[in-house]
Design a protein around this motif. Structure first.
Motif, PDB file in Angstrom:
ATOM      1  N   ALA A 115     -36.298  40.539  12.480  1.00 21.97           N
ATOM      2  CA  ALA A 115     -35.347  39.855  13.361  1.00 21.97           C
ATOM      3  C   ALA A 115     -33.939  39.905  12.793  1.00 21.97           C
ATOM      4  O   ALA A 115     -32.964  40.139  13.523  1.00 21.97           O
ATOM      5  N   VAL A 116     -33.803  39.691  11.495  1.00 23.55           N
ATOM      6  CA  VAL A 116     -32.482  39.732  10.857  1.00 23.55           C
ATOM      7  C   VAL A 116     -31.835  41.103  11.059  1.00 23.55           C
ATOM      8  O   VAL A 116     -30.660  41.209  11.436  1.00 23.55           O
ATOM      9  N   ARG A 117     -32.604  42.161  10.823  1.00 21.48           N
ATOM     10  CA  ARG A 117     -32.050  43.518  10.955  1.00 21.48           C
ATOM     11  C   ARG A 117     -31.695  43.846  12.403  1.00 21.48           C
ATOM     12  O   ARG A 117     -30.658  44.464  12.678  1.00 21.48           O
ATOM     13  N   LEU A 118     -32.567  43.441  13.334  1.00 16.22           N
ATOM     14  CA  LEU A 118     -32.284  43.744  14.735  1.00 16.22           C
ATOM     15  C   LEU A 118     -31.078  42.950  15.228  1.00 16.22           C
ATOM     16  O   LEU A 118     -30.249  43.468  15.989  1.00 16.22           O
ATOM     17  N   ASP A 119     -30.957  41.706  14.805  1.00 18.76           N
ATOM     18  CA  ASP A 119     -29.764  40.925  15.134  1.00 18.76           C
ATOM     19  C   ASP A 119     -28.507  41.622  14.609  1.00 18.76           C
ATOM     20  O   ASP A 119     -27.495  41.743  15.307  1.00 18.76           O
ATOM     21  N   ARG A 161     -36.300  29.937  10.658  1.00 17.03           N
ATOM     22  CA  ARG A 161     -35.686  28.760  11.284  1.00 17.03           C
ATOM     23  C   ARG A 161     -34.338  28.445  10.641  1.00 17.03           C
ATOM     24  O   ARG A 161     -33.357  28.155  11.335  1.00 17.03           O
ATOM     25  N   THR A 162     -34.272  28.495   9.320  1.00 15.11           N
ATOM     26  CA  THR A 162     -33.013  28.227   8.623  1.00 15.11           C
ATOM     27  C   THR A 162     -31.961  29.277   8.981  1.00 15.11           C
ATOM     28  O   THR A 162     -30.795  28.948   9.253  1.00 15.11           O
ATOM     29  N   TYR A 163     -32.378  30.526   8.982  1.00 15.87           N
ATOM     30  CA  TYR A 163     -31.476  31.613   9.372  1.00 15.87           C
ATOM     31  C   TYR A 163     -30.961  31.407  10.795  1.00 15.87           C
ATOM     32  O   TYR A 163     -29.758  31.563  11.066  1.00 15.87           O
ATOM     33  N   ALA A 168     -26.747  30.339  14.667  1.00 21.06           N
ATOM     34  CA  ALA A 168     -26.297  29.606  15.860  1.00 21.06           C
ATOM     35  C   ALA A 168     -24.920  28.986  15.637  1.00 21.06           C
ATOM     36  O   ALA A 168     -24.044  29.053  16.502  1.00 21.06           O
ATOM     37  N   ASN A 169     -24.739  28.380  14.480  1.00 23.31           N
ATOM     38  CA  ASN A 169     -23.454  27.752  14.189  1.00 23.31           C
ATOM     39  C   ASN A 169     -22.320  28.773  14.108  1.00 23.31           C
ATOM     40  O   ASN A 169     -21.184  28.500  14.513  1.00 23.31           O
ATOM     41  N   GLU A 170     -22.638  29.951  13.591  1.00 25.64           N
ATOM     42  CA  GLU A 170     -21.618  30.992  13.468  1.00 25.64           C
ATOM     43  C   GLU A 170     -21.240  31.598  14.819  1.00 25.64           C
ATOM     44  O   GLU A 170     -20.060  31.868  15.084  1.00 25.64           O
ATOM     45  N   LEU A 171     -22.234  31.818  15.682  1.00 22.73           N
ATOM     46  CA  LEU A 171     -21.986  32.590  16.900  1.00 22.73           C
ATOM     47  C   LEU A 171     -21.635  31.762  18.130  1.00 22.73           C
ATOM     48  O   LEU A 171     -21.077  32.299  19.085  1.00 22.73           O
ATOM     49  N   ALA A 172     -21.942  30.473  18.134  1.00 23.45           N
ATOM     50  CA  ALA A 172     -21.642  29.656  19.313  1.00 23.45           C
ATOM     51  C   ALA A 172     -20.160  29.719  19.712  1.00 23.45           C
ATOM     52  O   ALA A 172     -19.849  29.859  20.905  1.00 23.45           O
ATOM     53  N   PRO A 173     -19.219  29.657  18.769  1.00 21.70           N
ATOM     54  CA  PRO A 173     -17.814  29.749  19.175  1.00 21.70           C
ATOM     55  C   PRO A 173     -17.434  31.102  19.776  1.00 21.70           C
ATOM     56  O   PRO A 173     -16.391  31.228  20.411  1.00 21.70           O
ATOM     57  N   ARG A 174     -18.291  32.086  19.589  1.00 21.04           N
ATOM     58  CA  ARG A 174     -18.020  33.435  20.109  1.00 21.04           C
ATOM     59  C   ARG A 174     -18.781  33.712  21.407  1.00 21.04           C
ATOM     60  O   ARG A 174     -18.829  34.843  21.882  1.00 21.04           O
ATOM     61  N   GLY A 175     -19.431  32.673  21.948  1.00 26.68           N
ATOM     62  CA  GLY A 175     -20.087  32.810  23.241  1.00 26.68           C
ATOM     63  C   GLY A 175     -21.539  33.211  23.195  1.00 26.68           C
ATOM     64  O   GLY A 175     -22.149  33.455  24.246  1.00 26.68           O
TER      65      GLY A 175
END
Length: 261
Positions: A115-119, A161-163, A168-175
């Motif tokens: 999941a990390v790599r695909l993200d 879950r931690t990741y 989520a916190n990083e990307l929410a301001p970017r939509g």
């Protein structure tokens, strides 16, 4: 936007990992019913699959598999929805001491790093477009690790879950919205086969075998596991505009298995 429109995913492109069977297939079917153009990926395409043009055979637990998926999706343009369903455990019973280095790495690659790599490969295009939704499939085992047989799996899901929360916190301001679904037991073909195995191995009826499984989890107050369609219901809600203010949340769908207040 009308209520009906908020339930629709028309003109949106989605990718579902582990989309060949079980919960993954149910999610693919649900998102298509909601109007999305859905790509599915899994190691093997089912025989007679009706949308072969939207299926990517790849092992997303490997870097080569992730690269293959990312290359195909890049040809289709930016994603609007990414749902990471794929996961599982293959370590033997016997506790921490029997889990080898290779088995730890296999569990981490399948349940976390894929999941990390695909993200990392696909989310930059979402960020550039200014919109998108990501759903990671965790597990209640992050709270209730079954140390005898699936400690590595539970550990990987806890890390996921931690990741997910940090992402989520990083990307929410970017939509881009990121959330997690953590199922308990799910009524799948694999589960039914497991019931048969328990029944045959212990000279039990299938109903006694089901109860034995529930008891091993400390009980399931609902009296049953969730269906794949119920899992897909939750995914459909989270990726729709109905959930447009939900960010960094974990939705547990376990029939009350986790004994928390």
């Amino acid at each position: 936007m009308s209520l009906a429109e908020r339930d629709r995913l028309d003109r949106r492109t989605a990718l579902v990992t582990g989309g060949s069977r079980g919960s993954g297939k149910a999610v693919v079917d649900r998102l298509r019913a909601m109007g999305a153009d859905v790509w599915a990926t899994a190691r093997t395409m089912p025989e007679g699959y009706d949308r072969a043009d939207r299926f990517i055979e790849a092992d997303t637990s490997t870097t080569a598999g992730v690269e293959a998926v990312a290359a195909r999706i890049a040809e289709a343009g930016a994603l609007d929805i990414l749902v990471h369903v794929v996961g599982g455990s293959s370590t033997p019973a016997g506790g921490f001491a029997v889990i080898t280095e290779d088995q730890w790495l296999a569990e981490l690659n399948l349940n976390l790093l894929g999941a990390v790599r695909l993200d990392r490969a696909l989310l930059p295009a979402m960020i550039e477009s200014g919109r998108g939704v990501v759903v990671h499939f965790g597990s209640i085992q992050r709270d209730m690790p079954l140390y005898d047989a699936s400690l590595a799996y539970a550990s990987a899901k806890a890390a996921l879950r931690t990741y997910s929360k940090g992402l989520a916190n990083e990307l929410a301001p970017r939509g881009v919205r990121v959330n997690t679904i953590s199922p308990g037991g799910i009524q799948t073909e694999a589960y039914e086969n497991f019931v048969d195995t328990i029944a045959d191995g212990n000279q039990m009826t299938r109903e006694e075998a089901r109860q034995h499984i529930f008891d091993s989890l400390g009980g399931v107050p609902l009296g049953r596991f969730a269906s794949t369609e119920e899992i897909a219901d939750l995914v459909g809600f989270l990726v729709s505009d109905r959930a447009s203010a939900i960010v960094g949340a974990e939705y547990v769908i376990d029939g009350g298995t986790v004994p928390t207040v």
